[in-house]
Design a protein around this motif. Structure first.
Motif, PDB file in Angstrom:
ATOM      1  N   PRO A 109      39.232  12.014  39.065  1.00  0.00           N
ATOM      2  CA  PRO A 109      37.916  11.944  39.707  1.00  0.00           C
ATOM      3  C   PRO A 109      37.439  13.308  40.197  1.00  0.00           C
ATOM      4  N   ARG A 110      38.360  14.110  40.687  1.00  0.00           N
ATOM      5  CA  ARG A 110      38.004  15.431  41.207  1.00  0.00           C
ATOM      6  C   ARG A 110      37.447  16.323  40.100  1.00  0.00           C
ATOM      7  N   VAL A 111      38.101  16.324  38.953  1.00  0.00           N
ATOM      8  CA  VAL A 111      37.625  17.120  37.823  1.00  0.00           C
ATOM      9  C   VAL A 111      36.268  16.607  37.368  1.00  0.00           C
ATOM     10  N   ARG A 141      36.011  10.389  29.118  1.00  0.00           N
ATOM     11  CA  ARG A 141      35.978  10.862  30.504  1.00  0.00           C
ATOM     12  C   ARG A 141      34.823  10.198  31.261  1.00  0.00           C
ATOM     13  N   ILE A 142      33.694  10.052  30.603  1.00  0.00           N
ATOM     14  CA  ILE A 142      32.534   9.382  31.215  1.00  0.00           C
ATOM     15  C   ILE A 142      32.849   7.903  31.455  1.00  0.00           C
ATOM     16  N   ALA A 143      33.537   7.272  30.489  1.00  0.00           N
ATOM     17  CA  ALA A 143      33.924   5.872  30.648  1.00  0.00           C
ATOM     18  C   ALA A 143      34.831   5.690  31.856  1.00  0.00           C
ATOM     19  N   LEU A 144      35.797   6.580  32.006  1.00  0.00           N
ATOM     20  CA  LEU A 144      36.674   6.527  33.179  1.00  0.00           C
ATOM     21  C   LEU A 144      35.872   6.675  34.462  1.00  0.00           C
ATOM     22  N   TYR A 146      32.826   5.952  34.987  1.00  0.00           N
ATOM     23  CA  TYR A 146      32.059   4.727  35.228  1.00  0.00           C
ATOM     24  C   TYR A 146      32.935   3.649  35.864  1.00  0.00           C
ATOM     25  N   ILE A 147      34.123   3.455  35.323  1.00  0.00           N
ATOM     26  CA  ILE A 147      35.027   2.438  35.871  1.00  0.00           C
ATOM     27  C   ILE A 147      35.462   2.812  37.283  1.00  0.00           C
ATOM     28  N   TRP A 148      35.672   4.093  37.542  1.00  0.00           N
ATOM     29  CA  TRP A 148      36.041   4.541  38.894  1.00  0.00           C
ATOM     30  C   TRP A 148      34.901   4.353  39.884  1.00  0.00           C
ATOM     31  N   ALA A 174      31.648   1.907  24.581  1.00  0.00           N
ATOM     32  CA  ALA A 174      32.043   0.495  24.593  1.00  0.00           C
ATOM     33  C   ALA A 174      33.487   0.329  24.138  1.00  0.00           C
ATOM     34  N   SER A 175      33.871   1.026  23.089  1.00  0.00           N
ATOM     35  CA  SER A 175      35.237   0.916  22.573  1.00  0.00           C
ATOM     36  C   SER A 175      36.258   1.363  23.604  1.00  0.00           C
ATOM     37  N   THR A 176      35.926   2.438  24.310  1.00  0.00           N
ATOM     38  CA  THR A 176      36.852   2.972  25.312  1.00  0.00           C
ATOM     39  C   THR A 176      37.055   1.990  26.455  1.00  0.00           C
ATOM     40  N   VAL A 177      35.966   1.491  27.020  1.00  0.00           N
ATOM     41  CA  VAL A 177      36.081   0.555  28.148  1.00  0.00           C
ATOM     42  C   VAL A 177      36.753  -0.739  27.693  1.00  0.00           C
ATOM     43  N   ALA A 178      36.416  -1.209  26.494  1.00  0.00           N
ATOM     44  CA  ALA A 178      36.997  -2.459  26.000  1.00  0.00           C
ATOM     45  C   ALA A 178      38.516  -2.368  25.881  1.00  0.00           C
ATOM     46  N   ARG A 179      39.036  -1.179  25.605  1.00  0.00           N
ATOM     47  CA  ARG A 179      40.497  -1.017  25.483  1.00  0.00           C
ATOM     48  C   ARG A 179      41.222  -1.337  26.785  1.00  0.00           C
ATOM     49  N   TRP A 180      40.527  -1.276  27.880  1.00  0.00           N
ATOM     50  CA  TRP A 180      41.164  -1.530  29.189  1.00  0.00           C
ATOM     51  C   TRP A 180      41.068  -2.986  29.599  1.00  0.00           C
ATOM     52  N   SER A 181      40.574  -3.849  28.722  1.00  0.00           N
ATOM     53  CA  SER A 181      40.395  -5.255  29.102  1.00  0.00           C
ATOM     54  C   SER A 181      41.723  -5.956  29.352  1.00  0.00           C
ATOM     55  N   GLY A 182      42.796  -5.417  28.802  1.00  0.00           N
ATOM     56  CA  GLY A 182      44.107  -6.010  29.044  1.00  0.00           C
ATOM     57  C   GLY A 182      44.825  -5.404  30.231  1.00  0.00           C
ATOM     58  N   GLU A 183      44.208  -4.414  30.871  1.00  0.00           N
ATOM     59  CA  GLU A 183      44.823  -3.755  32.021  1.00  0.00           C
ATOM     60  C   GLU A 183      44.505  -4.516  33.312  1.00  0.00           C
ATOM     61  N   LYS A 184      45.302  -4.258  34.325  1.00  0.00           N
ATOM     62  CA  LYS A 184      45.073  -4.882  35.626  1.00  0.00           C
ATOM     63  C   LYS A 184      44.139  -3.980  36.434  1.00  0.00           C
ATOM     64  N   LEU A 185      42.855  -4.172  36.220  1.00  0.00           N
ATOM     65  CA  LEU A 185      41.863  -3.395  36.946  1.00  0.00           C
ATOM     66  C   LEU A 185      41.594  -4.018  38.318  1.00  0.00           C
ATOM     67  N   LYS A 186      41.099  -3.206  39.218  1.00  0.00           N
ATOM     68  CA  LYS A 186      40.670  -3.731  40.504  1.00  0.00           C
ATOM     69  C   LYS A 186      39.454  -4.629  40.274  1.00  0.00           C
ATOM     70  N   PRO A 187      39.240  -5.623  41.136  1.00  0.00           N
ATOM     71  CA  PRO A 187      38.110  -6.545  40.936  1.00  0.00           C
ATOM     72  C   PRO A 187      36.781  -5.829  40.768  1.00  0.00           C
ATOM     73  N   GLU A 188      36.549  -4.777  41.565  1.00  0.00           N
ATOM     74  CA  GLU A 188      35.264  -4.074  41.453  1.00  0.00           C
ATOM     75  C   GLU A 188      35.155  -3.308  40.134  1.00  0.00           C
ATOM     76  N   GLN A 189      36.297  -2.900  39.582  1.00  0.00           N
ATOM     77  CA  GLN A 189      36.277  -2.211  38.292  1.00  0.00           C
ATOM     78  C   GLN A 189      35.989  -3.189  37.158  1.00  0.00           C
ATOM     79  N   ALA A 190      36.600  -4.358  37.215  1.00  0.00           N
ATOM     80  CA  ALA A 190      36.317  -5.390  36.215  1.00  0.00           C
ATOM     81  C   ALA A 190      34.853  -5.816  36.289  1.00  0.00           C
ATOM     82  N   LEU A 191      34.301  -5.868  37.490  1.00  0.00           N
ATOM     83  CA  LEU A 191      32.894  -6.224  37.658  1.00  0.00           C
ATOM     84  C   LEU A 191      31.991  -5.180  37.007  1.00  0.00           C
ATOM     85  N   ARG A 192      32.346  -3.890  37.166  1.00  0.00           N
ATOM     86  CA  ARG A 192      31.558  -2.837  36.531  1.00  0.00           C
ATOM     87  C   ARG A 192      31.637  -2.947  35.008  1.00  0.00           C
TER      88      ARG A 192
END
Length: 337
Positions: A109-111, A141-144, A146-148, A174-192
């Motif tokens: 996030p800092r970078v 990096r932009i996808a990350l 956004y999720i953050w 879309a492809s980048t964010v979709a790859r994280w659909s199997g990850e345990k994201l925080k609720p607010e991240q899944a909402l985004r």
């Protein structure tokens, strides 16, 4: 990046960076800070950075960007003050070399905040010359970000992707964010992620023929839906018919299978949308058959039979004929010769 560190000049510049970092870390350990050490050494860094103009010192342009996180450690204000020199958009060769190096910088996030403050991501994506892995890594990096929560859905860097001229960037996002659909994201991240899916589905549905690939990528966002809510259904139903393809249908059906236990009625609606124009290929792990059996067991017998009958009529193999017999108690009717 390989070219930058594998020639004499690049090796020398990286050695200087490593020397400065080592001296400052030693100062941290011995004095509890490195301000004095950095103040003495940064004159050499400034001198090297000044060469990164008009196509000169391209190795250094690459290395400065790849060491962005390390320079933030040395002094955040120095990086902020020199961001336009590290990414000199007035000099195409240098900024492209820097963006190639940025692909190797730490993704934190800092970078990203440093890049965002200098408007680097947005301006970089406006460069048609930025291609290949450098462009892909920047979009990741932009996808990350956004999720953050560091980038908003209505930020310029994202909204500018919603156009046919930038459709490839949007598909990569879309492809980048979709790859994280199997990850345990925080609720607010899944909402985004789901908010992005709604926007992607709406944009794709306006021109479904030319934007079919985008809709297919968006279908993978189903993995972010633990339990389908009413406001999820519109985008899920609009992307379901495009979830077919290599491995795409398996991902979609696997998520749909988990959804059955949460809301069997909504899951059935989504499956019916998925079956539109569906051409049966390899049913990996019999996922589709398993879903049909679950719907039948849940009391949706007529729907289950209708799905199987359609597949059999379209030439599905012996397994589907057997399932039809299992559900109906007789072989399916044959077309007259």
């Amino acid at each position: 990046m390989t070219g930058a560190i594998n020639n004499t000049r690049g090796v020398a510049v990286e050695a200087m960076f490593q020397f400065v970092l080592r001296r400052c870390r030693e100062s941290d350990e011995s004095k509890g800070g490195h301000e004095e050490e950095w103040a003495t050494l940064k004159v050499h860094i400034n001198d090297e950075l000044s060469r990164c103009v008009e196509g000169g010192a391209l190795e250094s342009s690459t290395l400065f960007a790849s060491y962005l996180a390390q320079f933030l450690y040395l002094e955040e204000q120095w990086v902020a003050d020199n961001a336009t020199k590290i990414f000199p958009f007035d000099y195409a060769e240098n900024v492209l070399a820097a963006l190639a190096g940025l692909a190797f910088a730490n993704a934190t996030p800092r970078v990203y905040e440093t890049l965002k403050q200098a408007d680097v991501p947005r301006r970089a994506l406006q460069l048609n010359e930025l291609t290949g892995s450098a462009r892909e890594h920047l979009i990741e990096r932009i996808a990350l970000a956004y999720i953050w929560g560091s980038e908003a859905l209505d930020s310029h860097v994202i909204t500018e992707m919603f156009s046919d001229s930038r459709i490839d960037d949007l598909i990569e996002l879309a492809s980048t964010v979709a790859r994280w659909s199997g990850e345990k994201l925080k609720p607010e991240q899944a909402l985004r992620a789901k908010e992005l899916a709604r926007a992607l589905a709406l944009f794709g549905s306006r021109e479904p023929v030319s934007r079919r690939n985008l809709l297919a990528k968006t279908s993978r966002f189903i993995g972010f839906v633990a339990e389908p809510m009413d406001d999820d259904m519109h985008w899920l139903l609009s992307v379901a018919p495009y979830a077919h393809g290599p491995h795409g249908d398996d991902v979609f059906l696997e998520a749909l299978d988990r959804m059955v236990a949460m809301d069997v009625g909504k899951a059935l609606q989504i499956l019916k949308a998925f079956m539109q124009d569906y051409s049966l290929g390899y049913d990996h792990r019999d996922r589709l058959q398993g879903l049909v059996r679950k719907f039948n067991a849940a009391g949706f017998h007529a729907d289950a039979v209708s799905i199987v009958n359609t597949l059999v009529e379209d030439g599905a193999g012996p397994k589907w004929v057997e399932l039809y017999k299992e559900l109906v108690g007789k072989i399916p009717p044959q077309e007259p010769l």
